[in-house]
Design an enzyme around this catalytic site. Structure first.
Site, PDB file in Angstrom:
ATOM      1  N   ASP A 167       0.820  -1.209   0.000  1.00 41.99           N
ATOM      2  CA  ASP A 167       0.000   0.000   0.000  1.00 41.99           C
ATOM      3  C   ASP A 167       0.856   1.262   0.000  1.00 41.99           C
ATOM      4  O   ASP A 167       1.489   1.585   1.008  1.00 41.99           O
ATOM      5  CB  ASP A 167      -0.918  -0.018   1.218  1.00 41.99           C
ATOM      6  N   ASP A 190      -2.051   5.896  -6.304  1.00 39.85           N
ATOM      7  CA  ASP A 190      -2.356   5.140  -5.095  1.00 39.85           C
ATOM      8  C   ASP A 190      -2.556   3.673  -5.439  1.00 39.85           C
ATOM      9  O   ASP A 190      -3.495   3.320  -6.156  1.00 39.85           O
ATOM     10  CB  ASP A 190      -3.614   5.714  -4.432  1.00 39.85           C
TER      11      ASP A 190
END
Length: 449
Positions: free
Chosen positions: A106, A327
């Protein structure tokens, strides 16, 4: 984070791979995979329903947070398609002796953590997941609650101020942008990592979260923790780029790939073998100070075919509440209202004659029956960066598979002045290199195989 459940994506199953020698000659590499389906009797649209829900929560918190605030390692990286979560995964080796854990990769998370039991706190066992037994590791060193590290430095990472005794460990309650959370204690640990030259190395003193409890969607149910790659003094990225050179890279396989298909997350030099033949490598500025801890880029417009869309410049300006980040933890691509309307209106014009469908309960506007649709009829969508660099994703990255024979425009409207987010489906089948030292982002088309 943080986590984005079920569907076309899910980042990461990483397998450590060997190698260590000179810093100039090797890099750290982890396998990276994507996986997506483990739900019993799922509806045809269950993946995109879950992705939409988790992505929306993630985007809301990202926007709020932004407004208020030489060789190397090689790790496997793959889609979570086969695991029922919309993330990509890798594997890390933690502790002494080293134990293997599957983690979500992440770029929006600052803390690396694993499911953990310490001094009687934490799960004995978890279905389909591993638990780190902290007291069985000779290299585990808790962070004390009376230290400056706990009371000041880790305050941004949700350290808890309560400190009943000097021996009490520094506790945290880490909250993710999608509403999930993890609770536990901070520690320093040793990670064992594979290098690009085939050998293995150990990195000591990495900050890790020993999570006794976590709550979230499919990603937490199917993985052992999180690999935090955000731009932060205490993230895995900070330590790895300091050791192996100021850059990292990844190549996201197609989000519908099965778990036996993977590429790599690499800290250090990027191997030419991951790119396609004679790739069109492009470079743009990576803005590391305007939207921390996220990786921001300067987009100035979007075109469809030869037409530059009429999008107000304030959509892209950070000072006006906009701006754009990449992202890996978001599946779909979020665009501020003006940009979203311009893009979907422009693409719709080229889908005239293709039967539109509004699946019941699916919170996405533009879906079509595309069994016989030829992708080449859809014009090329292109993101334009300041300085002239262009990113032209594959058509399947913005007309995405939602169910058999049904595809949807992979954009979500972010209401009002909001941060634009380029999600991992839009990034798939490209090699991305984040050069922290030079503040640049480079990318090129790749099969990721």
């Amino acid at each position: 984070m943080k986590t984005t459940t079920t569907m076309l994506l899910c980042l990461i199953t990483m397998l450590l791979i060997a190698s260590a020698h000179s810093k100039e000659e090797t890099a750290m590499r982890l396998d990276m995979k994507h996986r997506d389906s483990l739900s019993p009797n799922p509806s045809p649209y269950h993946r995109i329903e879950d992705i939409m829900g988790m992505d929306q929560k993630r985007h809301n918190v990202i926007s709020q947070k932004i407004k208020t605030t030489k060789g190397g390692v090689k790790m496997s990286l793959g889609s979570g398609f086969d695991y029922g979560a919309a993330q990509y995964f890798s594997e890390i080796m933690v502790g002494t002796p080293a134990k293997r854990f599957r983690v979500v990769v992440d770029t929006g998370s600052e803390l690396t953590w694993v499911n953990c039991r310490f001094h009687g706190q934490g799960p004995e066992k978890l279905e389909n997941r591993h638990v780190f037994r902290a007291e069985n590791s000779s290299s585990f060193r808790k962070v004390g609650c009376m230290t400056k590290t706990c009371s000041e430095d880790l305050a941004k990472l949700f350290s808890i101020a309560i400190c009943p005794t000097p021996r009490t460990p520094c506790a945290y309650d880490y909250r993710y942008v999608d509403g999930s959370s993890a609770q536990g204690v901070f520690a320093k640990e040793t990670f064992t990592l594979g290098l690009t030259n085939g050998s293995v190395t150990s990195i000591r003193g990495l900050l890790i979260g020993c999570s006794s409890n976590s709550e979230g969607g499919a990603s937490f149910r199917e993985t052992d923790g999180i690999l935090g790659l955000a731009l932060s003094d205490y993230s895995f990225t900070a330590k790895a780029t300091n050791i192996f050179g100021g850059k990292f890279s990844y190549c996201l396989v197609d989000h519908t790939s099965h778990k036996n298909v993977s590429n790599y997350l690499i800290f250090g030099s990027t191997p030419s073998s991951t790119t396609t033949k004679a790739p069109a490598r492009r470079t743009t500025r990576l803005d590391l100070s305007i939207l921390p801890p996220f990786y921001a880029v300067n987009i100035v417009g979007i075109s469809i075919g030869e037409e530059m869309l009429n999008i107000p410049p304030q959509v892209w300006g950070v000072k006006k509440g906009g701006g754009t980040i990449l992202d890996s933890g978001s599946s779909l691509t979020f665009l501020a209202e003006a940009a979203y309307k311009a893009v979907v209106t422009g693409l719709q014009r080229h889908l005239v004659g293709v039967k539109r469908i509004k699946p019941e309960g699916l919170p996405i506007e533009f879906c079509y029956y595309t069994t016989k649709f030829d992708d080449r009829k859809l014009p090329q969508l292109t993101f334009h960066f300041k300085g002239g660099t262009r990113f032209a994703p594959y058509r399947r990255s913005y007309l995405i598979n939602a169910a058999p024979g049904i595809r949807c425009l992979g954009f979500v409207e972010a209401k009002g002045e909001a941060t634009n987010v380029i999600g991992n489906i839009m990034q798939q089948n490209h090699l991305w290199e984040f050069d922290i030292a030079a503040s640049t982002l480079s990318f090129s088309p790749s099969t990721c195989l």
